[in-house]
Design an enzyme around this catalytic site. Structure first.
Site, short mmCIF file in Angstrom:
data_model
loop_
_atom_site.label_atom_id
_atom_site.label_comp_id
_atom_site.label_asym_id
_atom_site.label_seq_id
_atom_site.Cartn_x
_atom_site.Cartn_y
_atom_site.Cartn_z
N GLU A 34 0.81 -1.23 0.00
CA GLU A 34 0.00 0.00 0.00
C GLU A 34 0.84 1.27 0.00
OE1 GLU A 34 -2.82 -0.50 3.19
OE2 GLU A 34 -3.48 -2.44 2.43
N GLU A 75 -5.70 -10.67 -1.84
CA GLU A 75 -6.55 -10.52 -0.64
C GLU A 75 -8.01 -10.41 -1.04
OE1 GLU A 75 -5.21 -7.29 1.88
OE2 GLU A 75 -3.12 -7.73 1.46
O1 9MR Z 1 -7.37 -8.59 7.98
C1 9MR Z 1 -6.46 -7.81 8.69
C2 9MR Z 1 -7.08 -7.40 10.01
O2 9MR Z 1 -7.22 -8.52 10.85
C3 9MR Z 1 -6.23 -6.35 10.68
O3 9MR Z 1 -6.90 -5.88 11.83
C4 9MR Z 1 -5.95 -5.23 9.73
C5 9MR Z 1 -5.10 -4.19 10.37
O4 9MR Z 1 -4.69 -3.22 9.49
O5 9MR Z 1 -5.32 -5.73 8.56
C6 9MR Z 1 -6.13 -6.60 7.87
O6 9MR Z 1 -5.50 -7.03 6.68
C7 9MR Z 1 -5.18 -6.01 5.74
C8 9MR Z 1 -3.95 -6.45 5.00
O7 9MR Z 1 -2.91 -6.75 5.89
C9 9MR Z 1 -3.50 -5.40 4.00
N1 9MR Z 1 -4.57 -5.05 3.11
C10 9MR Z 1 -5.83 -4.70 3.73
C11 9MR Z 1 -6.27 -5.81 4.68
C12 9MR Z 1 -7.63 -5.51 5.25
O8 9MR Z 1 -7.60 -4.35 6.02
#
Ligand code: 9MR
Length: 580
Positions: free
Chosen positions: A321, A442
């Site tokens: 990101e 994802e």
């Molecule tokens: O699914 C993840 C969630 O459990 C966490 O709380 C969150 C914190 O930022 O991150 C989520 O995963 C993210 C991923 O690492 C990067 N892309 C976006 C995903 C969804 O937010």
């Protein structure tokens, strides 16, 4: 030139269809004479004069299917609906665990607008009984747009059904109408029914994000994971705050749990992620580190983390990101980097290049990705268009500068309504030209709140469309979903919007089964030995061609023209032929 593989399998011996899925051809218009007219009705059930609207069987000239007939629907000043016979098997109430759906293909004749807006209607008898608002219908010439509609109960009273759109003055080609009866009482213990089984055959990955506490092989959740997926990614376990909670003190326990489970069940692991603005340990933010110290911290982190799992983790999201939202650099333009990132703020763009170089040094065999959301819709002014081009420009710059980057990860946190499979394919093609992989990292696809049954059917079609891309492109080897069951996802209201592949009790959803079906199609094809060239001579020069349901799709076709058939499996002269 497309390759033909001749597969010497006795016609009566083949076993292809997915056991849980019954697909009945309603019409492909190849069995009617050219010029055959279908009856057309208006919304009240009155016959529409053929001077106003008509539906005529014609030879297909434009479509990607490249052969056979289509129904040319010309709609004049009256919204019109075409009538068909209800095929056997389509009537009656669905049994428990069963789902009925109707799918068909729309093609756009030359000169028609690329997109038309319409509400699709499926009706039985004179009563308009089922309506689905399908919004914009994108129907490019030569590219099929498959729409799919759920049918909960089909009464046999009228023996007829009608389909059409509430739009006037439009022309379209209708083709390949199928009725599906899918039994969702899926046996997840049967490896032959799993997507993983087929994905393994064709060297593709269906992945899922997990937390260590889900990896108990004695639970249905743990079994669902290893039986149905062949790639794992830590949802949070390998992020900076999990692996380096305080400076130079590393904790690999959560990530190790995932890697160990993966090794036990012969799964691959994606590492996620090394440099991200989010979930970076607080001590990094709090310390008043200079640029040099920040780069040292990142380098140390990457060497320790990638080094720890060297040879065990196939690929890494090196940076995550890094692009700014809402950019619109346009084709051939630049890119804007995210400014609210601790790495960018203190190091500038250099942290990106350096992170890739260090990850490569730490594990020269690891495949290195740049990963981001809202990437994948290449053109057409779609909302993701700007960021997709920004990613293209950044990845191109990195590649041209000799940075060891191997691919782009499209996170694909999207929705049933927004996702355009054709746009994703175009994006994959564009990155292929750059010599980069382009994978789905994802994926989740929420519907509305609550998600309707027909929307879930569309979701299944889109999941399958993505799986089909994975199968067809060498630079798109994986598709990773962000969660297993609909009740456990990072998305709010997930239980209502149903974004994933399994029910809360881990029963397979139709989206999962359509992925199985797609992978199976390619796995079956790949599992036969190709025949050496001169064995083709064993077939006669002129042949009848059948599909795998035994229906004739071409009569007396010249063998030399056989490559013009669309990709797929056929029976010719009692032999199975795969055209791709
Ligand atoms: O699914 C993840 C969630 O459990 C966490 O709380 C969150 C914190 O930022 O991150 C989520 O995963 C993210 C991923 O690492 C990067 N892309 C976006 C995903 C969804 O937010």
């Amino acid at each position: 030139m497309r390759k033909i593989l001749l597969l010497f399998i006795c016609f009566i011996c083949f076993s292809f269809s997915f056991a849980a899925d019954k697909k009945t051809l309603v019409h492909n218009f190849n069995y009617e004479d050219l010029g055959t007219q279908f009856k057309v009705y208006d919304v009240t059930g009155a016959v529409v004069d053929s001077d106003i609207s008509s539906a005529t069987v014609i030879k297909d000239e434009n479509s990607a299917t490249g052969f056979g007939n289509v129904l040319h629907v010309k709609v004049g000043d009256v919204a019109s609906y075409i009538e068909f016979e209800i095929p056997n098997g389509m009537t009656g109430t669905k049994a428990s665990g069963e789902f009925h759906t109707l799918t068909f293909t729309i093609l756009r004749p030359d000169g028609q607008p690329e997109t038309f807006k319409g509400t699709f209607t499926l009706s039985f008898g004179n009563t308009v009984s089922l309506k689905t608002n399908s919004g914009d219908i994108n129907a490019p010439v030569s590219v099929e747009t498959t729409l799919s509609y759920g049918v909960n109960k089909v009464s046999s009273v009228s023996k007829k059904f009608r389909i059409g759109f509430n739009i006037k003055n439009v022309e379209y080609y209708l083709d390949d109408i199928y009725f599906w009866s899918v039994n969702y009482n899926y046996d997840y213990t049967d490896p032959l029914q799993t997507a993983r089984y087929h994905a393994d055959q064709i060297g593709k990955n269906l992945g899922v994000c997990v937390s260590p506490n889900q990896l108990n092989a004695s639970t249905r959740e743990g079994q669902t994971i290893y039986r149905n997926f062949n790639m794992l990614v830590g949802e949070n376990a390998m992020k900076f705050d999990a692996t380096e909670p305080s400076r130079n003190n590393f904790n690999f326990s959560q990530g190790d749990a995932i890697v160990n489970f993966a090794q036990k069940y012969d799964m691959e692991v994606r590492g996620h992620t090394l440099a991200w603005h989010s979930q970076t340990s607080q001590w990094v933010h709090d310390g008043k580190y200079s640029k040099k110290e920040m780069l040292d911290i990142l380098k140390n982190h990457i060497f320790k983390v990638v080094g720890h799992w060297k040879g065990k983790i196939t690929e890494w999201d090196v940076v995550n990101e890094v692009l700014q939202d809402g950019q619109n650099p346009g084709v051939g333009g630049g890119y804007q980097l995210r400014t609210n990132s601790v790495w960018y703020e203190r190091c500038g763009e250099e942290f990106i290049d350096s992170a890739f170089v260090w990850a490569h040094q730490a594990d020269p065999d690891a495949i290195l990705y740049i990963n981001d959301y809202n990437i994948g819709h290449w053109g057409g002014g779609h909302y993701e268009n700007g960021k997709t081009h920004g990613m293209y420009n950044l990845a191109k710059r990195l590649k041209e500068d000799g940075i060891p980057i191997h691919g782009v990860g499209m996170q694909m946190h999207t929705s049933v309504g927004n996702l355009r499979v054709d746009e994703i394919e175009k994006t994959v093609q564009e990155f292929e030209k750059l010599g980069l992989k382009c994978i789905i990292t994802e994926l989740d696809m929420p519907g509305s709140n609550p998600s309707t049954s027909s929307e879930q059917t569309t979701q299944a079609t889109k999941y399958a469309g993505l799986a089909d891309i994975i199968c067809r492109y060498d630079n798109a080897p994986s598709m990773v979903v962000w969660g297993i069951a609909d009740n456990k996802s990072w998305l709010e209201n997930c239980e209502q919007t149903k974004p994933l592949l399994f029910e809360p009790n881990f029963a397979a959803k139709k989206s999962y089964l359509k992925i199985v079906d797609t992978f199976e199609k390619y796995a079956v094809a790949a599992s036969f030995e190709p025949v050496i060239a001169d064995e083709e001579e064993l077939l006669p020069a002129v042949v009848d061609v059948y599909n795998l349901m035994g229906q004739k799709v071409a009569s007396q076709m010249l063998m030399e023209d056989i490559e013009t058939l669309p990709a797929g499996l056929y029976i010719v002269g009692g032999k199975k032929i795969y055209i791709r």
